[in-house]
Design an enzyme around this catalytic site. Structure first.
Site, short mmCIF file in Angstrom:
data_model
loop_
_atom_site.label_atom_id
_atom_site.label_comp_id
_atom_site.label_asym_id
_atom_site.label_seq_id
_atom_site.Cartn_x
_atom_site.Cartn_y
_atom_site.Cartn_z
N GLY A 71 -9.53 47.45 14.36
CA GLY A 71 -10.95 47.69 14.12
C GLY A 71 -11.43 46.82 12.98
N ASP B 158 -19.94 47.55 43.11
CA ASP B 158 -19.73 48.90 42.58
C ASP B 158 -20.33 49.97 43.49
OD1 ASP B 158 -18.77 47.35 40.58
OD2 ASP B 158 -20.54 47.59 39.29
N HIS C 249 -1.62 41.41 16.87
CA HIS C 249 -2.18 41.94 18.12
C HIS C 249 -1.29 41.61 19.32
CE1 HIS C 249 -6.04 43.37 16.59
NE2 HIS C 249 -5.92 42.38 15.70
N GLU D 3 -1.75 42.61 22.27
CA GLU D 3 -2.52 42.68 23.52
C GLU D 3 -3.17 41.35 23.90
OE1 GLU D 3 -3.20 44.03 20.65
OE2 GLU D 3 -5.34 44.17 20.20
N LYS E 277 -13.87 46.54 36.27
CA LYS E 277 -14.44 45.85 37.43
C LYS E 277 -13.36 45.39 38.43
CE LYS E 277 -18.19 43.92 39.24
NZ LYS E 277 -19.52 44.56 39.29
N CYS F 186 -2.75 46.73 13.89
CA CYS F 186 -3.64 46.16 12.88
C CYS F 186 -4.28 47.28 12.04
CB CYS F 186 -4.66 45.26 13.55
SG CYS F 186 -5.43 44.14 12.36
N TYR F 187 -5.58 47.51 12.16
CA TYR F 187 -6.21 48.59 11.40
C TYR F 187 -5.48 49.91 11.67
CZ TYR F 187 -9.62 52.08 9.90
OH TYR F 187 -10.22 53.15 9.29
#
Ligand code: XMP
Length: 513
Positions: free
Chosen positions: A56, A228, A170, A172, A369, A83-84
């Site tokens: 964050g 969608d 990170h 990710e 999506k 991280c945060y």
């Protein structure tokens, strides 16, 4: 829905929070982003297999820093702070965090300094992506450092016994090449997830849940022809059959042949489809209007009016189905909230008149999506619809710049059709976010045969994007550009010049209006 072992991700506002969720779901493990302050008792009741604390933008030293419930570390569940999330773990568990005076941002090489199941099978040195200001300087009791760099000696920490972990970098992002493996170790080896979350299961479980919720009531669903709403309609139809009623408003602003395709496809499914042919109404109200926001407002209001009139004809209906996606849900959870300024007003079926009080049913609100597309394929929806690019609600009206007339819409539809046909030939078509033509309110001089022409300019817009929030123009091969330009100028009456838009977003937006 929470059918299997799952991971709870507490969101501290990182731009990468959604990416963590993507990485976990790619392993066929269900996960959800939850508010940063979700109480430990709520988590205990929902029984996740593990918890991830996201990064964050805040510093744990800020007076209003978003902090998690300290009791979440006492649940006996594995926790991974990123991280945060790591700095907060250290602070809440009695370690020490040093305020950073400068941000360390970018690639770094970490050395492993201890053994931990999180890193099993990985080399002693790892390329990682750092983005932080503060850092942990004293470990909380029970923790050991498991990796460091010269400037950040505690780049990863672990209390293997209690299954608590922290990463300063990170895992990710793609810039941490072995990051996916680290997350896999957390999810499978440490949290012991099975990885059995599949679309076929999603279909079974969500149709069961829809039937339970709807009972013998009826549902109305607005069909736009986009991915969608199409997927939602087919999923609901599978669950409810004749209890589902779909409304398709043909506003005359769709792509060439799209209205016919929607009618045909969904009638073939046996769906109860109500089509409102409202082209003249929309075009009539747009007459003489050139301001983009004005166009959007007129179209939004007219859509609601037409939709409401159709819905009233259906009689007593309790539920309204919407194709809300996970990113829309997440935006409202983040401690930072969603974007605060309206750049362009988007329209959907919000703001229905008070006599139409529906309960909302949002069967894909937990999906991204591309997961919705996968679901569409699982449901057997044709590729022409499942792979369709996003298309704005106000349609061609925001791509015909200046006044929208039936004639100008028809010219744009013809130009756009050539763009679609040529772009579809590219092998990487599915990696392109959007490709379309825009009709400019400008005429230029040309020469055709022996004669002078004075006709319209069409612009070509092709962009790459992950979520439509930012975008870059796609480097379309010259041959494709040439074919598109030749075909439009030769085959479409009313266009004598084609230009290519090379603006990124920001500062430009994807649509021109
Ligand atoms: P912009 O032009 O804001 O567009 O960069 C970002 C993405 O949103 C789509 N878009 C809309 N979608 N209703 C929609 O459903 C709208 O009014 C609307 N306006 C823009 C646009 O096509 C792009 O994918």
């Amino acid at each position: 829905m929470q059918p299997h072992d799952w991971i709870a991700i507490l969101d501290y506002g990182s731009q990468y929070s959604q990416l963590i969720a993507r990485r976990i779901r790619e392993q066929h493990v269900y996960c959800e982003l939850l508010r940063f302050d979700t109480p430990a008792a709520t988590l205990a009741a929902r029984k996740p297999a593990g918890i991830i604390l996201s990064g964050g933008p805040s510093s744990v030293f800020e007076p209003n820093a978003p902090l998690g419930d300290p009791k979440l570390f006492d649940l006996g569940l594995p926790v991974l702070g990123i991280c945060y999330g790591m700095q907060m773990t250290a602070k809440l568990l009695g370690g020490h965090v040093k305020p950073g005076h400068s941000r360390e941002y970018g690639p770094a090489l970490i050395q492993r300094t201890g053994d931990a199941p999180l890193f099993s099978g990985l080399p002693g040195e790892l390329d990682v992506w750092m983005s932080h200001g503060d850092q942990v300087t004293t470990l909380p009791p029970g923790f050991a450092s498991i990796a460091g760099t010269l400037t950040c000696p505690i780049a990863a920490m672990a209390d293997v016994q209690r299954r608590l972990y922290g990463l300063q970098f990170h895992p990710e992002v793609v810039h941490t090449p072995r990051g996916a493996e680290i997350l896999r170790h957390f999810v499978f080896d440490i949290c012991r997830c099975k990885g059995d979350w599949q679309m076929s299961q999603f279909v079974r479980e969500s149709t069961d849940a829809i039937r339970r919720r709807v009972g013998t009531e009826h549902v109305v669903c607005g069909l736009s022809g986009g991915v969608d709403s199409s997927v939602v309609a087919v999923l609901l139809h599978r669950a409810l059959g004749k209890q589902l009623h779909c409304i398709f408003v043909d506003n005359g602003l769709l792509r060439h042949g799209e209205a016919e395709q929607v009618e045909k496809t969904f009638s073939d499914y046996g769906l109860d489809l109500h089509v409102s042919h409202a082209q003249d109404l929309f075009l009539g109200r747009l007459k003489g209007v050139t301001d983009p926001e004005q166009k959007r407002k007129i179209i939004g209001a007219t859509f609601i009016e037409v939709f409401a009139a159709e819905a009233r004809k259906l009689g007593d209906i309790k539920f309204l189905a919407q194709g809300t996606l996970y990113p829309d849900v997440i935006e409202s959870l983040s401690p930072l909230g969603g974007p605060s300024v309206t750049i362009k007003s988007h329209h959907n079926v919000g703001g229905l008149p008070p006599d139409l009080k529906f309960e909302l049913i949002e069967p894909v609100r937990e999906l991204f999506k591309d997961e919705v597309r996968e679901l569409g394929r699982e449901l057997g929806i044709p590729a022409a619809i499942v792979d369709r690019q996003p298309f704005p609600g106000p349609g061609m009206a925001v791509r015909v710049l200046g006044e929208v007339t039936a004639e100008r819409v028809a010219i744009l539809q013809q130009a756009d059709l050539r763009v679609q046909e040529e772009m579809l030939k590219l092998p990487n078509y599915r990696d392109i976010w959007q490709s379309f033509a825009v009709l400019l309110p400008v005429q230029t001089v040309g020469v055709m045969g022996d004669g002078r022409t004075y006709e319209n300019v069409a612009a070509l817009r092709v962009v790459e994007s992950r979520d439509g929030m930012t975008a870059d123009w796609h480097r379309v091969p010259y041959d494709t550009l040439a074919r598109i330009s030749n075909r439009i100028i030769n085959e479409v009456r009313g266009v004598n010049r084609v230009v290519f838009d090379i603006s990124s977003k920001p500062p430009a937006t994807i649509e021109w209006e």
